[in-house]
Enzyme design. Structure first.
Site, PDB file in Angstrom:
ATOM      1  N   CYS A 195     -19.290  -0.096 -15.586  1.00 48.70           N
ATOM      2  CA  CYS A 195     -20.312  -1.003 -16.067  1.00 48.70           C
ATOM      3  C   CYS A 195     -21.762  -0.666 -15.293  1.00 48.70           C
ATOM      4  CB  CYS A 195     -19.471  -2.417 -16.224  1.00 48.70           C
ATOM      5  SG  CYS A 195     -19.367  -3.038 -14.738  1.00 48.70           S
ATOM      6  N   HIS A 219     -21.455  -9.052 -14.787  1.00 52.19           N
ATOM      7  CA  HIS A 219     -22.176  -8.238 -15.869  1.00 52.19           C
ATOM      8  C   HIS A 219     -23.646  -8.105 -15.475  1.00 52.19           C
ATOM      9  CE1 HIS A 219     -22.739  -6.301 -19.674  1.00 52.19           C
ATOM     10  NE2 HIS A 219     -23.643  -7.250 -20.132  1.00 52.19           N
ATOM     11  N   ASN A 266     -29.101  -8.782 -22.690  1.00 52.05           N
ATOM     12  CA  ASN A 266     -27.487  -8.779 -22.590  1.00 52.05           C
ATOM     13  C   ASN A 266     -27.239  -7.267 -23.371  1.00 52.05           C
ATOM     14  OD1 ASN A 266     -24.811  -8.283 -22.544  1.00 52.05           O
ATOM     15  ND2 ASN A 266     -24.395 -10.315 -23.280  1.00 52.05           N
TER      16      ASN A 266
END
Length: 1086
Positions: free
Chosen positions: A552, A717, A737
């Site tokens: 990620c 994240h 996001n």
């Protein structure tokens, strides 16, 4: 308009009287000299110029027709024709013993000419010919009172180097072609001439004649007589149809090659006394010729094995022909013929060698010499194939081009060869007699290393250059695939288990069942079934879908980059669908730009669906960039775990900076977070157009997942920062996001009821359904861990310098010299090479640090460090960075790391480290490599230089004194500590006593997860008077674990250097200062 008695000047058009030879205005000659006129001088203008009045008289006249002057020829000499405007000296009468010369027939080899000369009844003495030729070059054939211009026949003064009328040179540079060598391909007799067929001269093979008639010796009474000059005529029988080969340059006359013993004539067929069956005469002849010419041998003609021979082919059937007939010059190129596959022509000296020979027998040049692809410098020697061209001289004996330029051959005792014109000068001459090159330059070039200084390059120019070179390779691959009707398969990253890289029993490895091309892949998203495959299709950050890999960090950086679609398109070199399946991606791996070639075969499961990252709407850009990155690092497995800032640096190659929002949990003594400074940096970065991302709930933070999810956030994240606003004292940020969902639902969210009316209309908070939301800066600092800033400058310059971190102080210290030409803003980034590869033997992270000093370079390139201007924090990371504004001048950039330093020599205490992995050896066979990237707003010059062994100690001392904590332990003693924000500890002690020694003991045995450059956590040292010393450098060993440092310092004054009771043996340092550490920890004078 000109009258009958006038002529117009071709230069200034002035009308001059008919009897005047030159223009009275510009002094230009009446008739412009041309090549045909000059060439005819050796064919039809057989006259001799009068030394008194310069009138040209015919050969039959013994006295001048104008002034009656009678020249005084040598005894027995006749009036000879003028060849190329130069009066040859009449041959002297040679008194050879009878029987010394025989009749000789055969080809006579001259410089660039192959002519057949008839037998003259005697053999000419070669030494006499050399003497005559030398005397002609020295001007011995010219009259004592001056010289006659070969163009306009004007008699000039002896000191004049060119004609005062026509400007012609004193000596013509045309080759001297005797009448016997001139080519008359076909004879056409003009009116009034009768051509008599000429019989073959005696001694030449003809019809019914032997090719090699037996030689006959002359009788005892036979006296040598001068060579008979045949009556000249353009159509004389002595003119044979001999083609003149066109040479690529004028060279000294080639020597007759040695004849093998089987083909040698009998001793009676040649001059008596000549050595037979060896090349000794040819070698001595070349040496005499070179000494007479005073020229050194050219590099391409000299070989290291000895004197070589370049033959000029005895047959001229395949050569170009230049015919000189009458007043015309006709050039006939060689007719095309079938290629000769039995020989190959040397690219350097043109010698034809057998096909089986890998090197030229004359100059030693490789058969493949000259075929080097454009791009980066070659990594193999073009001659021997050895790695690294720098040490190639040790493997194959060949020298590089830089060394060839510095080496001049041959030089004799008492002489030196000019590197510019190759003239051999006397040793006492300080300058070259021809071109005035100083002799000092020769000595400087011999010892000088090749220059490595280079300019920075514009970022966009560099990208276009890389893409141009990459596309040329891509087009060749695509053309090959089309011709053979095949699809491209990358054999360097094959579709197999090795490319996936996971352990054999891992679930991810087991799920990869097949590798499919786009047209064979089943789309997992139902709404995209009808879409067609493409590389881009109005790309959006929300298009990115993460697969089974834990990468990620990379996808978050890719989502930030997708906010600027033009930046993503720069990453993809191949921007359209390729039917052959070949794509190119440009990435910056460890600070070095690399264009990666990949195929479109992607790992899929048994249902034909993609397992790793992909993009919605059947776009390939995400999957192709991920595969290119996996190829760079060895496998998909190597892409797991990382930080978004690493992804931004890899995708953009731009300088990146990470701003921590939370205190370090592993090192509570770090400097506190300045939120106001971070806000100011974020505002300026937004105004500059930089890319920004933020990490939510990771790193140093303790995260409660349920608390984060209740507020609409996703911990661990990455988010993109779209906007930074300061509205009426309220600090707001707009974030996205990348998933396109899960938005913040706290204060200043879309549904927050306390929005001021005027701000709601201005900021338009209506994007929560797409993952876009506003957030107040206080909440942002509370829930986010760090901010990553990617400083993308499209108009900046960049330069990248490779180097290595020495594993001890005995290894050379690499420093980058920086020259700033005008005031500029600079960014530095230091990358550790190979830190992510899964197959690396020792890929642990180093404690990187950048130091920028003002510098001066003295005589011999001696480097002296000045004031410290900028530095990065020392951190155990993949890369660190710093920025500074510099004025014009010279600077030095020092890159250092210490937690990889190896153990000392045998016999000294073993290295002591306090860490969870203290038993793991940290010494690496090769020093770790690094890349220093220099970004600048103006053009700068960079050059890697090798500094002195003590330069690293001077740099650490200047750093500690400038940025460390100062402690006055006692009178005349000062201690400097550098610990906060430096991933360890640096201790420097200064002894200002003029006579007393200073004994210092440093005890750090209670420290954790650190390693010492001294090999021990406890040290004792004796610092001499008026000296200072780096006592110890402790470095964090494992970057993902915390560390602690405790140090106790004891000191005393002493009259002697020995530590006495502090050590068991007499000494001044414990552990001893071995050569591996003396350069860093040895005492340095104040």
């Amino acid at each position: 308009m000109a009258t009958v008695g006038e002529w117009s000047c071709v230069r200034c058009t002035f009308l001059n009287p008919a009897g005047q030879r030159q223009c009275s205005i510009c002094e230009a000659p009446r008739h412009k000299p041309d090549l045909n006129h000059i060439l005819r001088l050796s064919v039809e203008e057989q006259k001799w110029p009068c030394a008194r009045c310069t009138f040209r008289n015919f050969l039959g006249k013994e006295a001048c027709e104008v002034c009656g002057f009678t020249p005084e020829p040598a005894p027995g000499a006749a009036f000879l024709p003028v060849l190329n405007g130069v009066l040859p000296k009449p041959p002297a009468i040679l008194g050879e013993p009878k029987g010394s010369c025989q009749e000789e027939a055969g080809p006579v080899r001259t410089a660039g000419l192959v002519a057949t000369e008839p037998a003259r009844g005697q053999c000419e003495d070669k030494d006499e010919e050399e003497k005559e030729e030398q005397e002609e070059e020295e001007g011995a054939a010219e009259p004592r009172g001056g010289w006659a211009c070969p163009r306009c026949t004007l008699h000039n003064t002896p000191v004049a180097s060119s004609c005062s009328v026509c400007g012609g040179p004193r000596r013509l540079s045309l080759p001297r072609i005797p009448p016997e060598a001139l080519v008359v391909p076909e004879v056409v007799a003009p009116a009034g001439f009768h051509v008599v067929p000429a019989a073959p001269p005696p001694g030449l093979p003809g019809e019914g004649a032997e090719a090699n008639p037996p030689a006959t010796s002359q009788g005892p009474a036979a006296e040598p007589e001068p060579p008979r000059v045949p009556p000249f005529s353009p159509f004389s029988s002595t003119l044979q149809n001999n083609p003149v080969p066109r040479s690529r340059r004028e060279v000294p006359p080639q020597l007759q090659p040695p004849v093998p013993e089987a083909a040698q004539p009998s001793p009676s067929a040649g001059c008596r006394g000549a050595p037979q069956g060896s090349g000794w005469a040819g070698a001595s002849r070349l040496a005499e010729l070179l000494s007479g010419k005073r020229l050194s041998v050219l590099e391409e003609e000299a070989t290291e094995g000895g004197t070589s021979r370049v033959e000029a082919g005895s047959s001229t059937s395949g050569s170009d022909i230049i015919d000189l007939a009458g007043d015309t010059v006709r050039y006939t190129p060689a007719s095309p013929s079938s290629p000769d596959f039995t020989t190959w022509s040397c690219a350097k000296c043109t010698l034809r060698n057998p096909t089986v020979a890998p090197r030229c027998s004359a100059c030693g040049c490789s058969k493949l010499h000259g075929f080097q692809e454009h791009g980066e410098p070659p990594t193999h020697c073009p001659d021997c194939g050895a790695d690294k061209p720098s040490p190639c001289g040790r493997s194959c004996g060949r020298v590089s081009s830089a060394q060839k330029a510095a080496r001049v051959l041959p030089e004799r005792p008492g002489q030196w060869a000019c590197p510019a014109c190759t003239l051999l000068n006397a040793l006492r001459a300080k300058h070259c007699a021809a071109c005035h090159t100083p002799q000092l330059l020769v000595a400087q070039r011999r010892g000088a290393a090749p220059l490595r200084r280079r300019e920075s390059m514009h970022v966009e120019q560099r990208r276009q250059t890389d893409e141009g070179e990459a596309k040329a390779l891509w087009e060749n691959i695509v053309a090959f695939c089309r011709e053979n009707n095949v699809s491209f398969v990358d054999d360097s990253f094959p579709p197999g288990p090795e490319s996936v890289g996971f352990p054999a029993g891992d679930s991810v490895q087991q799920r990869v069942r097949q590798w499919l091309r786009p047209q064979e892949i089943n789309c997992s998203v139902f709404r995209d079934h009808r879409a067609t495959w493409s590389v881009f299709h109005t790309l959006r950050p929300s298009d990115i879908l993460q697969g089974l890999l834990g990468n990620c960090w990379f996808l978050s950086a890719l989502a930030v980059l997708a906010e600027r679609p033009d930046l993503v398109e720069r990453v993809m070199v191949t921007r359209s669908l390729c039917a052959e399946g070949a794509y190119q991606v440009r990435l910056c791996k460890d600070g070095t730009w690399t264009t990666v070639l990949v195929d479109d075969m992607l790992p899929c499961d048994e249902a034909g669906c993609l397992l790793f990252s992909q993009a919605q709407r059947k776009q390939l850009w995400v999957a192709l960039i991920e595969k290119a990155l996996a190829k760079l690092h060895g496998s998909y497995f190597a892409l797991q775990a990382g930080r978004a800032i690493e992804g931004l640096a890899t995708l953009t190659g731009a300088p990146c900076e990470s701003l921590a929002l939370q205190l370090s949990s592993t090192n509570p003594r770090e400097e506190p977070v300045d939120t106001d400074l971070i806000w100011a940096k974020m505002l300026s970065s937004k105004e500059a157009g930089f890319l920004m991302g933020a990490s939510c709930g990771g790193g140093n933070m303790k995260v409660d997942d349920s608390a984060y999810e209740s507020l609409g956030l996703r911990p661990r994240h990455a988010y993109s920062i779209l906007d930074v606003r300061d509205v009426q004292g309220t600090r707001l940020l707009r974030l996205r996001n990348p998933w396109g969902r899960f938005s913040w639902n706290g204060s200043w969210s879309d549904e927050w009821p306390h929005w001021p009316g005027h701000l709601r209309g201005e900021l338009m908070p209506h994007g929560s359904s797409e993952g876009v939301f506003w957030m107040e800066y206080g909440d942002f600092v509370r829930y986010f861990d760090s901010v990553d800033i990617c400083k993308v400058h499209s108009d900046w310059q960049e330069a990248r310098v490779q180097g290595c971190f020495p594993s001890s102080a005995s290894a050379p210290v690499g420093v980058t010299a920086l020259t700033v030409l005008e005031r500029a803003s600079l960014e530095f980034a230091l990358f550790q090479e190979g830190s992510r590869r899964s197959d690396a033997v020792d890929s642990h992270l180093l404690d990187l640090c950048i130091l920028v000093f003002r510098a001066t370079f003295g005589s011999g390139g001696h480097l002296s460090l000045g004031r410290l201007l900028a530095h990065s924090k020392r951190a155990v990371k993949k890369f660190v960075s710093c920025d500074v504004m510099l004025e014009p001048g010279e600077y030095a950039v020092v890159c250092c790391a210490f937690n990889h330093w190896g153990p000392p020599l045998p016999g000294t205490p073993a290295p002591q480290a306090s860490s969870p992995s203290a038993g793991v050896p940290r010494a690496s066979p090769e020093p770790p490599g690094h890349v220093l990237a220099v970004y600048s707003s103006r053009l700068v010059m960079v050059e890697p230089v090798e500094a002195q062994p003590t330069t690293l100690a001077d740099a650490i001392i200047l750093l500690t004194e400038s940025r460390g904590e100062r402690h006055e332990g006692r009178e005349g003693m000062t201690c400097y500590y550098l610990t906060h924000g430096w991933a360890g500890l640096i201790v420097v002690v200064e002894n200002r006593h003029p006579k007393a020694y200073l004994h210092v003991q440093c005890d750090c045995t209670d420290s954790f997860n650190v390693v010492s450059t001294r090999g021990s956590l406890r040290t004792q040292d004796s610092v001499p008077p008026l000296h200072r010393q780096v006592l110890v450098i402790l470095s964090q060993l494992e970057g993902n674990a915390g560390f602690s440092i405790t140090h106790r310092l004891a000191h005393r004054k002493a009259a002697q250097a020995f530590l006495s009771d502090w050590t068991a043996s007499k000494g001044t340092h414990s552990p001893p200062l071995t050569p591996e550490v003396a350069g860093l920890h040895g005492p340095r004078p104040l």
